[in-house]
Design a protein around this motif. Structure first.
Motif, PDB file in Angstrom:
ATOM      1  N   GLY A   4       0.755  -1.131  -0.005  1.00 21.10           N
ATOM      2  CA  GLY A   4      -0.052  -0.123   0.242  1.00 21.10           C
ATOM      3  C   GLY A   4       0.928   1.152   0.068  1.00 21.10           C
ATOM      4  N   ASP A   5       0.045   2.512   0.432  1.00 18.39           N
ATOM      5  CA  ASP A   5       0.822   3.720   0.166  1.00 18.39           C
ATOM      6  C   ASP A   5       2.062   3.638   1.148  1.00 18.39           C
ATOM      7  OD1 ASP A   5      -0.937   4.667  -1.124  1.00 18.39           O
ATOM      8  OD2 ASP A   5      -2.104   6.029   0.181  1.00 18.39           O
ATOM      9  N   ALA A   6       2.145   3.302   2.593  1.00 19.34           N
ATOM     10  CA  ALA A   6       2.697   3.349   3.259  1.00 19.34           C
ATOM     11  C   ALA A   6       4.381   2.395   2.892  1.00 19.34           C
ATOM     12  CB  ALA A   6       2.548   2.623   4.707  1.00 19.34           C
ATOM     13  N   GLN A   7       4.002   1.605   2.332  1.00 19.97           N
ATOM     14  CA  GLN A   7       5.220   0.807   1.746  1.00 19.97           C
ATOM     15  C   GLN A   7       5.930   1.509   0.799  1.00 19.97           C
ATOM     16  OE1 GLN A   7       2.276  -0.324   2.266  1.00 19.97           O
ATOM     17  NE2 GLN A   7       2.286  -2.412   2.910  1.00 19.97           N
ATOM     18  N   ILE A   8       5.117   2.068  -0.365  1.00 21.77           N
ATOM     19  CA  ILE A   8       5.851   2.791  -1.553  1.00 21.77           C
ATOM     20  C   ILE A   8       6.344   4.039  -0.786  1.00 21.77           C
ATOM     21  CG2 ILE A   8       5.127   3.962  -3.620  1.00 21.77           C
ATOM     22  CD1 ILE A   8       3.151   1.900  -4.095  1.00 21.77           C
TER      23      ILE A   8
END
Ligand code: ADP
Length: 356
Positions: A228-232
């Motif tokens: 998700g957003d956090a990983q990216i």
């Protein structure tokens, strides 16, 4: 015209996107070929294959790039500048350095899904690196289940902010020789973190850039599971050298793992290897029972052409050590689990040569 469009939604307009200009494409290829001549001396591979150059953009005679490096790799910037200046068309360059002050090698620990033992692996690997003599930090960036502080006995600690010549910085906590910073320490106990979008992005970026780690040989970053957003955000904002993927034997067929790997490769981040957790149950007599099936990690490693770094057995002492805040690798470094983590740490030390 449809009446269903919300009045708060701006009308859709077709913004023309210009096709990639062929001269820029040719120049980009030229620059990539040039950079392939720059060999990073420790890892003995070129900076393109190592994923150190990202966001390469060429506009007319201007070259922009992001360079992801550790604290021992600043000379690469000069090498890049020198090579670029040999190009007759290149009039201007901008190299944006992405680095964490004092941190030599940052490695992400990831998983396709939660509950496979990613944090357990991060904590025990940090412990094994510490036993081997490395200075280790652990950044718990798992916004959805930050449990590293508890696994290191730091459940109720508070984060201090200190003044430094570079502004205010978070001071990491320290437990059993490992420096720790966690998003979990910012949350109230028993309240899930519900950050989203820009807030999440800001907190993560702060965590990566505003922690006073001091000198570290390794910073392990415990990523949230999935893609998700956090990983990216974390992957794009931090100079991670590579990622270790944790999986269980029955998880390997699941598309989450492949999706994660695809995401890492898309941003140019090397996958250092796979750790298969809960591979088998070891009886007192030393017999290995593969409760969740066997051979999955090996197959996945072969398919993805990445090493299988280790296979961790199911051991109730791992769970007990996590609950007690004392990782098994530290309390029993010669247990079978301790030995496996120390072997993986040895392999990392051979590759990243922190003591050279
Ligand atoms: P994740 O970070 O992937 O969500 P955790 O590391 O929090 O997973 O592990 C989930 C639970 O499984 C924890 O209670 C942990 O102690 C336990 N666990 C993880 N690996 C093992 C293992 N090899 N043997 C026994 N228990 C394990």
């Amino acid at each position: 015209m449809s009446n269903h469009q919300s009045p708060f939604q701006p009308p859709k307009t077709d913004i023309p996107t210009s096709p990639p200009d062929s001269l820029s494409v040719i120049r980009q290829q030229e620059v990539i070929q040039l950079f392939k001549q720059i060999i990073e001396p420790t890892l003995k591979n070129d900076i393109i294959s190592l994923g150190m150059v990202r966001n390469l953009r060429i506009v007319d005679d201007y070259v922009y790039l992001r360079l992801y490096i550790g604290s021992h790799q600043y000379e690469l910037q000069t090498e890049i500048q020198n090579l670029l200046s040999s190009l007759t068309w290149c009039k201007k360059t901008y190299i944006q350095l992405c680095t964490i002050p004092g941190v030599r090698t940052a490695i992400a620990v990831s998983s396709g899904k939660g509950g496979v033992g990613k944090s357990t692996t991060s904590v025990n690997l940090a412990a094994a690196l510490h036993i081997a003599g490395a200075k280790v930090g652990l950044l718990d960036a798992d916004v959805y289940g930050p449990n590293v502080p508890q696994m290191l006995g730091l459940g109720k600690s508070e984060i201090k902010v200190i003044d430094t010549p570079n502004g205010k910085r978070f001071l990491p906590l320290e437990s059993q020789g490992i420096k720790v910073m966690s998003v979990g320490l910012l949350a109230e106990p028993d309240h899930p973190l519900a950050w989203r979008g820009p807030v999440l992005h800001k907190i993560i970026t702060q965590f990566i850039n505003e922690v006073e780690w001091g000198e570290l040989d390794y910073l392990l970053i415990d990523l949230p599971p999935g893609t998700g957003d956090a990983q990216i955000t974390i992957i794009q904002e931090s100079p991670i050298c590579g990622v270790i993927l944790v999986t269980t034997p029955q998880q390997v067929a699941i598309s989450d793992v492949r999706r994660s790997i695809h995401m890492f490769r898309q941003v140019g981040l090397p996958v250092l290897g796979i750790i298969e957790n809960m591979s088998y149950f070891l009886s007192k007599g030393g017999e290995e029972t593969p409760i969740f099936g066997s051979g999955g990690g090996q197959k996945l490693a072969e398919e993805l052409q990445t090493p299988l770094l280790g296979q961790i057995p199911i051991d109730p002492r791992i769970c007990a050590g996590g609950d007690a805040g004392e990782p098994l690798t530290l309390t029993e470094p010669h247990s079978s689990v301790g030995e496996i983590f120390r072997q993986i740490a040895g392999a990392l030390n051979t590759t990243f040569s922190p003591f050279a």
